[in-house]
Design a protein around this motif. Structure first.
Motif, mmCIF file in Angstrom:
data_model
loop_
_atom_site.group_PDB
_atom_site.id
_atom_site.type_symbol
_atom_site.label_atom_id
_atom_site.label_comp_id
_atom_site.label_asym_id
_atom_site.label_seq_id
_atom_site.Cartn_x
_atom_site.Cartn_y
_atom_site.Cartn_z
ATOM 1 N N LYS A 161 31.610 -2.921 -15.174
ATOM 2 C CA LYS A 161 31.172 -3.982 -16.086
ATOM 3 C C LYS A 161 29.759 -3.717 -16.609
ATOM 4 N N THR A 162 28.902 -3.216 -15.744
ATOM 5 C CA THR A 162 27.534 -2.895 -16.165
ATOM 6 C C THR A 162 27.546 -1.785 -17.200
ATOM 7 N N LEU A 163 28.337 -0.767 -16.960
ATOM 8 C CA LEU A 163 28.431 0.338 -17.908
ATOM 9 C C LEU A 163 29.006 -0.131 -19.240
ATOM 10 N N ASN A 164 30.024 -0.971 -19.203
ATOM 11 C CA ASN A 164 30.605 -1.489 -20.444
ATOM 12 C C ASN A 164 29.605 -2.364 -21.198
ATOM 13 N N PHE A 165 28.822 -3.153 -20.466
ATOM 14 C CA PHE A 165 27.787 -3.957 -21.101
ATOM 15 C C PHE A 165 26.748 -3.059 -21.775
ATOM 16 N N LEU A 166 26.342 -1.998 -21.093
ATOM 17 C CA LEU A 166 25.387 -1.057 -21.680
ATOM 18 C C LEU A 166 25.972 -0.366 -22.920
ATOM 19 N N LEU A 167 27.253 -0.072 -22.891
ATOM 20 C CA LEU A 167 27.893 0.519 -24.071
ATOM 21 C C LEU A 167 27.805 -0.422 -25.268
ATOM 22 N N ILE A 168 28.030 -1.703 -25.028
ATOM 23 C CA ILE A 168 27.935 -2.683 -26.116
ATOM 24 C C ILE A 168 26.503 -2.732 -26.659
ATOM 25 N N ILE A 169 25.539 -2.828 -25.761
ATOM 26 C CA ILE A 169 24.133 -2.923 -26.180
ATOM 27 C C ILE A 169 23.716 -1.676 -26.961
ATOM 28 N N PHE A 170 24.038 -0.502 -26.431
ATOM 29 C CA PHE A 170 23.622 0.731 -27.100
ATOM 30 C C PHE A 170 24.391 0.982 -28.388
ATOM 31 N N SER A 211 39.487 -2.794 -17.562
ATOM 32 C CA SER A 211 40.533 -1.820 -17.828
ATOM 33 C C SER A 211 39.940 -0.473 -18.230
ATOM 34 N N LYS A 212 40.349 0.548 -17.490
ATOM 35 C CA LYS A 212 39.896 1.897 -17.801
ATOM 36 C C LYS A 212 40.435 2.332 -19.157
ATOM 37 N N LYS A 213 41.669 1.972 -19.451
ATOM 38 C CA LYS A 213 42.295 2.354 -20.713
ATOM 39 C C LYS A 213 41.566 1.730 -21.912
ATOM 40 N N LEU A 214 41.253 0.436 -21.816
ATOM 41 C CA LEU A 214 40.531 -0.231 -22.905
ATOM 42 C C LEU A 214 39.123 0.349 -23.067
ATOM 43 N N THR A 215 38.499 0.694 -21.958
ATOM 44 C CA THR A 215 37.165 1.297 -22.020
ATOM 45 C C THR A 215 37.222 2.647 -22.732
ATOM 46 N N TYR A 216 38.202 3.474 -22.394
ATOM 47 C CA TYR A 216 38.339 4.774 -23.057
ATOM 48 C C TYR A 216 38.642 4.614 -24.548
ATOM 49 N N ILE A 217 39.509 3.678 -24.888
ATOM 50 C CA ILE A 217 39.828 3.432 -26.301
ATOM 51 C C ILE A 217 38.566 3.004 -27.051
ATOM 52 N N SER A 218 37.781 2.138 -26.438
ATOM 53 C CA SER A 218 36.552 1.666 -27.060
ATOM 54 C C SER A 218 35.527 2.783 -27.221
ATOM 55 N N ILE A 219 35.385 3.602 -26.209
ATOM 56 C CA ILE A 219 34.456 4.731 -26.297
ATOM 57 C C ILE A 219 34.885 5.665 -27.424
ATOM 58 N N PHE A 220 36.183 5.903 -27.538
ATOM 59 C CA PHE A 220 36.681 6.768 -28.609
ATOM 60 C C PHE A 220 36.399 6.149 -29.979
ATOM 61 N N GLY A 277 32.746 6.137 -30.470
ATOM 62 C CA GLY A 277 32.280 7.520 -30.412
ATOM 63 C C GLY A 277 32.448 8.257 -31.726
ATOM 64 N N ILE A 278 33.511 7.952 -32.453
ATOM 65 C CA ILE A 278 33.714 8.589 -33.761
ATOM 66 C C ILE A 278 32.511 8.312 -34.657
ATOM 67 N N LEU A 279 32.096 7.055 -34.715
ATOM 68 C CA LEU A 279 30.955 6.678 -35.541
ATOM 69 C C LEU A 279 29.671 7.330 -35.036
ATOM 70 N N SER A 320 28.259 6.729 -22.496
ATOM 71 C CA SER A 320 29.699 7.015 -22.609
ATOM 72 C C SER A 320 30.109 8.110 -21.630
ATOM 73 N N LEU A 321 29.312 9.161 -21.561
ATOM 74 C CA LEU A 321 29.611 10.251 -20.627
ATOM 75 C C LEU A 321 29.535 9.765 -19.174
ATOM 76 N N VAL A 322 28.512 8.986 -18.857
ATOM 77 C CA VAL A 322 28.378 8.452 -17.496
ATOM 78 C C VAL A 322 29.565 7.550 -17.163
ATOM 79 N N THR A 323 29.991 6.741 -18.129
ATOM 80 C CA THR A 323 31.131 5.845 -17.910
ATOM 81 C C THR A 323 32.407 6.633 -17.650
ATOM 82 N N MET A 324 32.642 7.669 -18.439
ATOM 83 C CA MET A 324 33.848 8.478 -18.234
ATOM 84 C C MET A 324 33.799 9.193 -16.885
ATOM 85 N N LEU A 325 32.628 9.710 -16.505
ATOM 86 C CA LEU A 325 32.498 10.341 -15.189
ATOM 87 C C LEU A 325 32.705 9.323 -14.070
#
Length: 125
Positions: free
Chosen positions: A4-13, A72-81, A84-86, A113-118
């Motif tokens: 959840k912390t990583l996903n929150f950081l993804l939103i902020i960044f 959800s790991k799947k939703l997180t990966y979809i969101s990163i993708f 990530g394109i942008l 994103s890399l830290v989250t995937m790892l």
């Protein structure tokens, strides 16, 4: 770190991305999103573009994972993708135009994103 912390950081960044174009015009992504949401009700056709829709949907998916008991790991990966394109495109633009502000604004999102995937691979959540 927790998912959840990583996903929150993804939103902020994802909100601090920086764009700049001719005539000394610039905008941060959070400012662009405010403009997009204001145009959504007045001129919805003007905001229909893949580089607009895909990142916003990805941010909403990340936001949704924050309310899940176990994100959800799947939703997180979809969101990163989707985001990530942008961000990879912005990094590419920053590099080829030698605009360090654009390139540097993408680094926090890409690193988290890399830290989250790892994290997801290591703990196999």
């Amino acid at each position: 770190m927790k998912s959840k912390t990583l996903n929150f950081l993804l939103i902020i960044f994802s909100l601090i991305g920086y764009l700049e174009w001719s005539g000394n015009q610039y905008i941060f992504l959070f400012e662009a999103e405010i403009e997009i949401f204001s145009k959504l009700f007045t001129s919805p056709i003007s905001v229909l573009h893949p580089f607009i829709i895909l990142p916003i949907i990805s941010q909403f998916l990340l936001l949704f994972t924050l309310f899940q008991k176990k994100p959800s790991k799947k939703l997180t990966y979809i969101s990163i993708f989707g985001l990530g394109i942008l961000f990879v495109f912005m990094l590419f633009i920053g590099i080829i135009s030698l605009n360090y502000k654009i390139a540097l604004s993408t680094i926090p999102f890409i690193l988290v994103s890399l830290v989250t995937m790892l994290h997801h691979r290591k703990f196999n959540e």
